[in-house]
Design a protein around this motif. Structure first.
Motif, PDB file in Angstrom:
ATOM      1  N   TRP A 154      15.307 -59.398 -12.289  1.00  0.00           N
ATOM      2  CA  TRP A 154      15.400 -59.213 -13.733  1.00  0.00           C
ATOM      3  C   TRP A 154      16.187 -57.960 -14.108  1.00  0.00           C
ATOM      4  O   TRP A 154      16.966 -57.957 -15.048  1.00  0.00           O
ATOM      5  N   ARG A 155      16.024 -56.874 -13.362  1.00  0.00           N
ATOM      6  CA  ARG A 155      16.687 -55.617 -13.704  1.00  0.00           C
ATOM      7  C   ARG A 155      18.203 -55.706 -13.573  1.00  0.00           C
ATOM      8  O   ARG A 155      18.927 -55.064 -14.310  1.00  0.00           O
ATOM      9  N   LEU A 156      18.694 -56.513 -12.642  1.00  0.00           N
ATOM     10  CA  LEU A 156      20.132 -56.585 -12.408  1.00  0.00           C
ATOM     11  C   LEU A 156      20.838 -57.657 -13.243  1.00  0.00           C
ATOM     12  O   LEU A 156      21.956 -57.466 -13.688  1.00  0.00           O
ATOM     13  N   TYR A 157      20.179 -58.796 -13.410  1.00  0.00           N
ATOM     14  CA  TYR A 157      20.856 -59.947 -14.008  1.00  0.00           C
ATOM     15  C   TYR A 157      20.150 -60.478 -15.248  1.00  0.00           C
ATOM     16  O   TYR A 157      20.127 -61.678 -15.498  1.00  0.00           O
ATOM     17  N   TYR A 158      19.561 -59.600 -16.045  1.00  0.00           N
ATOM     18  CA  TYR A 158      18.775 -60.090 -17.182  1.00  0.00           C
ATOM     19  C   TYR A 158      19.624 -60.834 -18.202  1.00  0.00           C
ATOM     20  O   TYR A 158      19.194 -61.841 -18.762  1.00  0.00           O
ATOM     21  N   ALA A 159      20.846 -60.372 -18.468  1.00  0.00           N
ATOM     22  CA  ALA A 159      21.679 -61.036 -19.483  1.00  0.00           C
ATOM     23  C   ALA A 159      22.077 -62.438 -19.031  1.00  0.00           C
ATOM     24  O   ALA A 159      21.962 -63.405 -19.798  1.00  0.00           O
ATOM     25  N   GLN A 160      22.529 -62.564 -17.789  1.00  0.00           N
ATOM     26  CA  GLN A 160      22.911 -63.877 -17.276  1.00  0.00           C
ATOM     27  C   GLN A 160      21.706 -64.820 -17.231  1.00  0.00           C
ATOM     28  O   GLN A 160      21.827 -66.009 -17.536  1.00  0.00           O
ATOM     29  N   ALA A 161      20.546 -64.296 -16.861  1.00  0.00           N
ATOM     30  CA  ALA A 161      19.350 -65.135 -16.770  1.00  0.00           C
ATOM     31  C   ALA A 161      18.914 -65.634 -18.139  1.00  0.00           C
ATOM     32  O   ALA A 161      18.561 -66.805 -18.302  1.00  0.00           O
ATOM     33  N   LEU A 162      18.943 -64.766 -19.134  1.00  0.00           N
ATOM     34  CA  LEU A 162      18.553 -65.189 -20.479  1.00  0.00           C
ATOM     35  C   LEU A 162      19.515 -66.229 -21.044  1.00  0.00           C
ATOM     36  O   LEU A 162      19.097 -67.216 -21.642  1.00  0.00           O
ATOM     37  N   VAL A 163      20.803 -66.000 -20.844  1.00  0.00           N
ATOM     38  CA  VAL A 163      21.794 -66.946 -21.355  1.00  0.00           C
ATOM     39  C   VAL A 163      21.675 -68.291 -20.651  1.00  0.00           C
ATOM     40  O   VAL A 163      21.678 -69.343 -21.285  1.00  0.00           O
ATOM     41  N   ALA A 164      21.544 -68.277 -19.317  1.00  0.00           N
ATOM     42  CA  ALA A 164      21.464 -69.529 -18.571  1.00  0.00           C
ATOM     43  C   ALA A 164      20.200 -70.313 -18.917  1.00  0.00           C
ATOM     44  O   ALA A 164      20.249 -71.524 -19.144  1.00  0.00           O
ATOM     45  N   SER A 165      19.066 -69.648 -18.970  1.00  0.00           N
ATOM     46  CA  SER A 165      17.808 -70.341 -19.282  1.00  0.00           C
ATOM     47  C   SER A 165      17.804 -70.874 -20.715  1.00  0.00           C
ATOM     48  O   SER A 165      17.370 -72.009 -20.964  1.00  0.00           O
ATOM     49  N   SER A 166      18.274 -70.071 -21.642  1.00  0.00           N
ATOM     50  CA  SER A 166      18.320 -70.528 -23.040  1.00  0.00           C
ATOM     51  C   SER A 166      19.315 -71.670 -23.215  1.00  0.00           C
ATOM     52  O   SER A 166      19.038 -72.635 -23.944  1.00  0.00           O
ATOM     53  N   ALA A 167      20.461 -71.577 -22.555  1.00  0.00           N
ATOM     54  CA  ALA A 167      21.455 -72.649 -22.653  1.00  0.00           C
ATOM     55  C   ALA A 167      20.917 -73.949 -22.067  1.00  0.00           C
ATOM     56  O   ALA A 167      21.142 -75.029 -22.622  1.00  0.00           O
ATOM     57  N   LEU A 168      20.196 -73.857 -20.960  1.00  0.00           N
ATOM     58  CA  LEU A 168      19.613 -75.066 -20.370  1.00  0.00           C
ATOM     59  C   LEU A 168      18.574 -75.683 -21.304  1.00  0.00           C
ATOM     60  O   LEU A 168      18.510 -76.909 -21.443  1.00  0.00           O
ATOM     61  N   ALA A 169      17.795 -74.848 -21.964  1.00  0.00           N
ATOM     62  CA  ALA A 169      16.799 -75.365 -22.907  1.00  0.00           C
ATOM     63  C   ALA A 169      17.469 -76.077 -24.078  1.00  0.00           C
ATOM     64  O   ALA A 169      17.084 -77.192 -24.459  1.00  0.00           O
ATOM     65  N   VAL A 170      18.485 -75.450 -24.648  1.00  0.00           N
ATOM     66  CA  VAL A 170      19.187 -76.054 -25.788  1.00  0.00           C
ATOM     67  C   VAL A 170      19.891 -77.338 -25.361  1.00  0.00           C
ATOM     68  O   VAL A 170      19.813 -78.368 -26.046  1.00  0.00           O
ATOM     69  N   MET A 171      20.575 -77.297 -24.232  1.00  0.00           N
ATOM     70  CA  MET A 171      21.302 -78.482 -23.775  1.00  0.00           C
ATOM     71  C   MET A 171      20.362 -79.617 -23.397  1.00  0.00           C
ATOM     72  O   MET A 171      20.711 -80.786 -23.565  1.00  0.00           O
ATOM     73  N   SER A 172      19.171 -79.311 -22.905  1.00  0.00           N
ATOM     74  CA  SER A 172      18.247 -80.388 -22.573  1.00  0.00           C
ATOM     75  C   SER A 172      17.806 -81.138 -23.824  1.00  0.00           C
ATOM     76  O   SER A 172      17.673 -82.365 -23.802  1.00  0.00           O
ATOM     77  N   VAL A 173      17.606 -80.410 -24.915  1.00  0.00           N
ATOM     78  CA  VAL A 173      17.244 -81.082 -26.170  1.00  0.00           C
ATOM     79  C   VAL A 173      18.412 -81.937 -26.661  1.00  0.00           C
ATOM     80  O   VAL A 173      18.225 -83.078 -27.107  1.00  0.00           O
ATOM     81  N   ILE A 174      19.618 -81.423 -26.557  1.00  0.00           N
ATOM     82  CA  ILE A 174      20.789 -82.192 -26.986  1.00  0.00           C
ATOM     83  C   ILE A 174      20.962 -83.438 -26.129  1.00  0.00           C
ATOM     84  O   ILE A 174      21.216 -84.531 -26.644  1.00  0.00           O
ATOM     85  N   VAL A 175      20.790 -83.293 -24.822  1.00  0.00           N
ATOM     86  CA  VAL A 175      20.992 -84.428 -23.907  1.00  0.00           C
ATOM     87  C   VAL A 175      19.972 -85.531 -24.143  1.00  0.00           C
ATOM     88  O   VAL A 175      20.322 -86.712 -24.106  1.00  0.00           O
ATOM     89  N   VAL A 176      18.709 -85.184 -24.401  1.00  0.00           N
ATOM     90  CA  VAL A 176      17.711 -86.246 -24.592  1.00  0.00           C
ATOM     91  C   VAL A 176      17.944 -87.034 -25.866  1.00  0.00           C
ATOM     92  O   VAL A 176      17.455 -88.153 -25.997  1.00  0.00           O
ATOM     93  N   TYR A 177      18.695 -86.471 -26.805  1.00  0.00           N
ATOM     94  CA  TYR A 177      19.033 -87.240 -27.995  1.00  0.00           C
ATOM     95  C   TYR A 177      20.346 -88.002 -27.846  1.00  0.00           C
ATOM     96  O   TYR A 177      20.516 -89.054 -28.442  1.00  0.00           O
ATOM     97  N   LEU A 178      21.269 -87.487 -27.046  1.00  0.00           N
ATOM     98  CA  LEU A 178      22.523 -88.212 -26.811  1.00  0.00           C
ATOM     99  C   LEU A 178      22.357 -89.349 -25.810  1.00  0.00           C
ATOM    100  O   LEU A 178      22.974 -90.406 -25.945  1.00  0.00           O
ATOM    101  N   HIS A 179      21.555 -89.130 -24.779  1.00  0.00           N
ATOM    102  CA  HIS A 179      21.308 -90.129 -23.736  1.00  0.00           C
ATOM    103  C   HIS A 179      19.797 -90.316 -23.611  1.00  0.00           C
ATOM    104  O   HIS A 179      19.169 -89.717 -22.741  1.00  0.00           O
ATOM    105  N   PRO A 180      19.196 -91.110 -24.474  1.00  0.00           N
ATOM    106  CA  PRO A 180      17.735 -91.198 -24.508  1.00  0.00           C
ATOM    107  C   PRO A 180      17.155 -91.750 -23.206  1.00  0.00           C
ATOM    108  O   PRO A 180      17.644 -92.739 -22.668  1.00  0.00           O
TER     109      PRO A 180
END
Length: 127
Positions: free
Chosen positions: A35-61
């Motif tokens: 967490w101390r070294l890569y906090y920015a990349q981790a937050l962006v990657a995890s948040s992007a995966l969460a947002v994209m998962s919601v988008i994907v379940v509506y585009l490809h049910p």
């Protein structure tokens, strides 16, 4: 007679699972990288995966409930990222989390996982 969960609209369930995931992004990120070294990349990657998962379940049910697919993507990305981080260290946990989450979304979307499993099983019985 349906239970209390049957009366909640499906879109509200997806929003609820998404909010749970976003509220746990810090904990998920500390699980998959240093967490101390890569906090920015981790937050962006995890948040992007969460947002994209919601988008994907509506585009490809998926065949099952959409909220379950989002929840499985969260669990798979957390477990896959933690295993990759434990095995390889560094930022490998981020890659593991993104790949595992994407694999769950790919497999559950439009029954791709079920079709792939049927093909493999048919190929196995032919041999």
């Amino acid at each position: 007679m349906p239970g209390w969960a049957g009366r909640i609209p499906a879109h509200l369930k997806v929003a609820f699972v998404f909010l749970i995931w976003i509220s746990l992004v810090r904990e998920q990120s500390s699980l998959i990288v240093d967490w101390r070294l890569y906090y920015a990349q981790a937050l962006v990657a995890s948040s992007a995966l969460a947002v994209m998962s919601v988008i994907v379940v509506y585009l490809h049910p998926p065949r099952t409930a959409r909220w379950r697919t989002v929840a499985w993507a969260f669990l798979a990305s957390s477990a896959g990222g933690a295993l990759a981080y434990a095995a390889l260290g560094g930022r490998a946990g981020l890659l593991g989390a993104l790949l595992c989450g994407a694999l769950v979304l790919w497999a559950r979307g439009e029954e791709r996982g079920r079709r792939t499993y049927r093909r493999l099983r048919a190929r196995r019985t032919e041999s």
